[in-house]
Design a protein around this motif. Structure first.
Motif, PDB file in Angstrom:
ATOM      1  N   GLY A  21       1.023  -1.347  -0.035  1.00  0.00           N
ATOM      2  CA  GLY A  21       0.229   0.055  -0.053  1.00  0.00           C
ATOM      3  C   GLY A  21       0.718   1.354   0.100  1.00  0.00           C
ATOM      4  O   GLY A  21       2.066   1.423  -0.306  1.00  0.00           O
ATOM      5  N   GLY A  22       0.319   2.339   0.757  1.00  0.00           N
ATOM      6  CA  GLY A  22       0.953   3.637   0.618  1.00  0.00           C
ATOM      7  C   GLY A  22       2.127   3.708   1.303  1.00  0.00           C
ATOM      8  O   GLY A  22       3.266   4.184   0.787  1.00  0.00           O
ATOM      9  N   GLY A  23       2.426   2.931   2.376  1.00  0.00           N
ATOM     10  CA  GLY A  23       3.843   2.848   3.060  1.00  0.00           C
ATOM     11  C   GLY A  23       4.848   1.942   2.359  1.00  0.00           C
ATOM     12  O   GLY A  23       5.952   2.707   1.920  1.00  0.00           O
ATOM     13  N   GLY A  24       4.593   1.097   1.592  1.00  0.00           N
ATOM     14  CA  GLY A  24       5.597   0.495   0.816  1.00  0.00           C
ATOM     15  C   GLY A  24       5.741   0.943  -0.324  1.00  0.00           C
ATOM     16  O   GLY A  24       7.023   1.025  -0.788  1.00  0.00           O
ATOM     17  N   ALA A  25       5.012   1.855  -0.938  1.00  0.00           N
ATOM     18  CA  ALA A  25       5.136   2.771  -2.064  1.00  0.00           C
ATOM     19  C   ALA A  25       5.965   3.936  -1.743  1.00  0.00           C
ATOM     20  O   ALA A  25       6.988   4.417  -2.421  1.00  0.00           O
ATOM     21  N   CYS A  26       5.921   4.573  -0.390  1.00  0.00           N
ATOM     22  CA  CYS A  26       6.797   5.432   0.053  1.00  0.00           C
ATOM     23  C   CYS A  26       8.194   4.957   0.264  1.00  0.00           C
ATOM     24  O   CYS A  26       9.079   5.548  -0.271  1.00  0.00           O
ATOM     25  N   ALA A  27       8.304   3.678   0.740  1.00  0.00           N
ATOM     26  CA  ALA A  27       9.534   3.113   1.200  1.00  0.00           C
ATOM     27  C   ALA A  27      10.350   3.111  -0.464  1.00  0.00           C
ATOM     28  O   ALA A  27      11.341   3.446  -0.524  1.00  0.00           O
ATOM     29  N   SER A  31      13.632   4.975  -1.423  1.00  0.00           N
ATOM     30  CA  SER A  31      15.017   4.131  -2.043  1.00  0.00           C
ATOM     31  C   SER A  31      15.581   4.730  -3.197  1.00  0.00           C
ATOM     32  O   SER A  31      16.862   4.710  -3.574  1.00  0.00           O
ATOM     33  N   MET A  32      14.555   4.756  -4.252  1.00  0.00           N
ATOM     34  CA  MET A  32      14.903   5.391  -5.446  1.00  0.00           C
ATOM     35  C   MET A  32      15.540   6.726  -5.521  1.00  0.00           C
ATOM     36  O   MET A  32      16.512   7.182  -6.321  1.00  0.00           O
ATOM     37  N   GLY A  33      14.968   7.650  -4.675  1.00  0.00           N
ATOM     38  CA  GLY A  33      15.561   9.067  -4.310  1.00  0.00           C
ATOM     39  C   GLY A  33      16.898   9.003  -3.840  1.00  0.00           C
ATOM     40  O   GLY A  33      17.744   9.654  -4.502  1.00  0.00           O
ATOM     41  N   ILE A  34      17.160   8.152  -2.881  1.00  0.00           N
ATOM     42  CA  ILE A  34      18.553   8.060  -2.355  1.00  0.00           C
ATOM     43  C   ILE A  34      19.471   7.319  -3.355  1.00  0.00           C
ATOM     44  O   ILE A  34      20.922   7.758  -3.521  1.00  0.00           O
ATOM     45  N   ALA A  35      19.042   6.409  -3.974  1.00  0.00           N
ATOM     46  CA  ALA A  35      19.810   5.791  -5.219  1.00  0.00           C
ATOM     47  C   ALA A  35      20.300   6.979  -6.020  1.00  0.00           C
ATOM     48  O   ALA A  35      21.610   6.858  -6.605  1.00  0.00           O
ATOM     49  N   LEU A  36      19.478   7.819  -6.342  1.00  0.00           N
ATOM     50  CA  LEU A  36      20.088   8.780  -7.454  1.00  0.00           C
ATOM     51  C   LEU A  36      20.959   9.834  -6.580  1.00  0.00           C
ATOM     52  O   LEU A  36      21.907  10.074  -7.480  1.00  0.00           O
ATOM     53  N   GLY A  37      21.044   9.818  -5.403  1.00  0.00           N
ATOM     54  CA  GLY A  37      22.136  10.690  -4.840  1.00  0.00           C
ATOM     55  C   GLY A  37      23.418   9.875  -4.955  1.00  0.00           C
ATOM     56  O   GLY A  37      24.433  10.445  -5.041  1.00  0.00           O
ATOM     57  N   ASP A  38      23.382   8.826  -4.642  1.00  0.00           N
ATOM     58  CA  ASP A  38      24.407   7.679  -4.552  1.00  0.00           C
ATOM     59  C   ASP A  38      24.960   7.830  -6.036  1.00  0.00           C
ATOM     60  O   ASP A  38      26.033   7.723  -6.267  1.00  0.00           O
ATOM     61  N   LYS A  63      26.530   5.837   3.269  1.00  0.00           N
ATOM     62  CA  LYS A  63      25.493   6.026   3.810  1.00  0.00           C
ATOM     63  C   LYS A  63      24.199   5.806   3.115  1.00  0.00           C
ATOM     64  O   LYS A  63      23.112   5.355   3.450  1.00  0.00           O
ATOM     65  N   SER A  64      24.367   6.509   1.877  1.00  0.00           N
ATOM     66  CA  SER A  64      23.101   6.170   0.773  1.00  0.00           C
ATOM     67  C   SER A  64      22.877   4.763   0.689  1.00  0.00           C
ATOM     68  O   SER A  64      21.797   4.471   0.732  1.00  0.00           O
ATOM     69  N   GLN A  65      23.841   4.035   0.476  1.00  0.00           N
ATOM     70  CA  GLN A  65      23.633   2.548  -0.038  1.00  0.00           C
ATOM     71  C   GLN A  65      23.004   1.749   1.301  1.00  0.00           C
ATOM     72  O   GLN A  65      22.229   1.059   0.980  1.00  0.00           O
ATOM     73  N   GLN A  66      23.370   2.162   2.524  1.00  0.00           N
ATOM     74  CA  GLN A  66      22.754   1.615   3.742  1.00  0.00           C
ATOM     75  C   GLN A  66      21.234   2.002   3.863  1.00  0.00           C
ATOM     76  O   GLN A  66      20.359   1.047   4.223  1.00  0.00           O
ATOM     77  N   LEU A  67      20.972   3.305   3.532  1.00  0.00           N
ATOM     78  CA  LEU A  67      19.716   3.689   3.716  1.00  0.00           C
ATOM     79  C   LEU A  67      18.824   2.891   2.711  1.00  0.00           C
ATOM     80  O   LEU A  67      17.700   2.928   2.724  1.00  0.00           O
ATOM     81  N   ARG A  68      19.284   2.844   1.483  1.00  0.00           N
ATOM     82  CA  ARG A  68      18.587   2.569   0.366  1.00  0.00           C
ATOM     83  C   ARG A  68      18.224   0.880   0.678  1.00  0.00           C
ATOM     84  O   ARG A  68      16.965   0.528   0.584  1.00  0.00           O
ATOM     85  N   GLN A  69      19.073   0.164   1.386  1.00  0.00           N
ATOM     86  CA  GLN A  69      18.603  -1.285   1.912  1.00  0.00           C
ATOM     87  C   GLN A  69      17.787  -1.278   2.620  1.00  0.00           C
ATOM     88  O   GLN A  69      16.735  -2.095   2.870  1.00  0.00           O
ATOM     89  N   GLU A  70      17.969  -0.433   3.911  1.00  0.00           N
ATOM     90  CA  GLU A  70      17.007  -0.052   4.958  1.00  0.00           C
ATOM     91  C   GLU A  70      15.591  -0.067   4.405  1.00  0.00           C
ATOM     92  O   GLU A  70      14.414  -0.381   4.927  1.00  0.00           O
ATOM     93  N   ALA A 146      15.689  14.537  -4.694  1.00  0.00           N
ATOM     94  CA  ALA A 146      15.088  15.368  -3.546  1.00  0.00           C
ATOM     95  C   ALA A 146      13.452  15.458  -3.604  1.00  0.00           C
ATOM     96  O   ALA A 146      12.815  15.155  -2.835  1.00  0.00           O
ATOM     97  N   ALA A 147      12.890  15.656  -5.158  1.00  0.00           N
ATOM     98  CA  ALA A 147      11.546  15.642  -5.314  1.00  0.00           C
ATOM     99  C   ALA A 147      10.999  14.190  -4.848  1.00  0.00           C
ATOM    100  O   ALA A 147       9.952  14.252  -4.492  1.00  0.00           O
ATOM    101  N   PHE A 148      11.853  13.205  -5.233  1.00  0.00           N
ATOM    102  CA  PHE A 148      10.995  11.905  -4.922  1.00  0.00           C
ATOM    103  C   PHE A 148      11.037  11.590  -3.269  1.00  0.00           C
ATOM    104  O   PHE A 148       9.914  11.125  -2.862  1.00  0.00           O
TER     105      PHE A 148
END
Length: 202
Positions: A21-27, A31-38, A63-70, A146-148
């Motif tokens: 649902g919405g929570g999983g979609a947000c995650a 994760s795609m947003g921080i992957a773009l930072g990486d 840190k980004s890679q860890q966040l993406r996995q979490e 950032a937009a994501f």
């Protein structure tokens, strides 16, 4: 859930199934947003022009890679916590156990969006660093990230509040609401500022 293809994931989102649902979609979006930072980091390290910030960028990338996995793990965690709540709504209203079961399910259902909210704030902090210090050739990706993450932050916030609204334990509910409220505007504006910085530079 995280091992499904994007096509399968979005088909399930669009279906009448209670999860994802919405929570999983947000995650997933965060994760795609921080992957773009990486990715900005990948195009920054090893370049003479950015030698002075390379150590910092490598730290941000780790840190980004860890966040993406979490965040990806949160997709399944959110589904696991929400499904019991969807079933609890079916408990007859005259069942004496209904209130206690519902209360626990609501608290569990709020916990993962709260985690996604926290992880997304960390992602926004990192994207701010990538936008200011990363390769200028890739700053559009920092802005997109950032937009994501701004969208994911907003979605996570309402997914906490949709559960706190129904909790009988109002002290606990208001504690969660106050936490969300105290960070929501600051980080929404920070993510928007990252986007604006890049947008105005282009």
């Amino acid at each position: 859930m995280e091992n499904r293809s994007l096509k399968e994931f979005t088909e399930l989102l669009a279906s009448p199934a209670p999860v994802p649902g919405g929570g999983g979609a947000c995650a997933a979006v965060s994760s795609m947003g921080i992957a773009l930072g990486d990715m900005v980091g990948e195009f920054t390290v090893g370049k003479k022009k950015y030698a002075q910030v390379e150590a910092e960028i490598r730290e941000y990338m780790a840190k980004s890679q860890q966040l993406r996995q979490e965040l990806l793990l949160c997709i399944d965690q959110d589904a696991a916590n929400f499904e019991p709540l969807s079933k609890a709504y079916g408990i007859p209203k005259d069942d004496p156990s209904r209130d206690a079961v519902m209360e626990q399910c609501l608290k569990d259902a709020a916990s993962v969006p709260l985690k996604i909210f926290d992880l997304t704030m960390q992602a926004i902090d990192l994207l701010d660093e990538f936008a200011h210090k990363g390769s200028r050739l890739m700053i559009s990706d920092a802005a997109t990230g950032a937009a994501f993450c701004r969208g994911a932050l907003q979605g996570a916030a309402v997914n906490v509040k949709v559960n706190t609204k129904l909790m009988k334990d109002r002290a606990y509910a208001e504690e969660l609401n106050a936490y969300i409220d105290s960070h929501f505007t600051v980080y929404s504006e920070k993510a928007q500022a990252v986007f604006d910085l890049v947008y105005q530079e282009l």
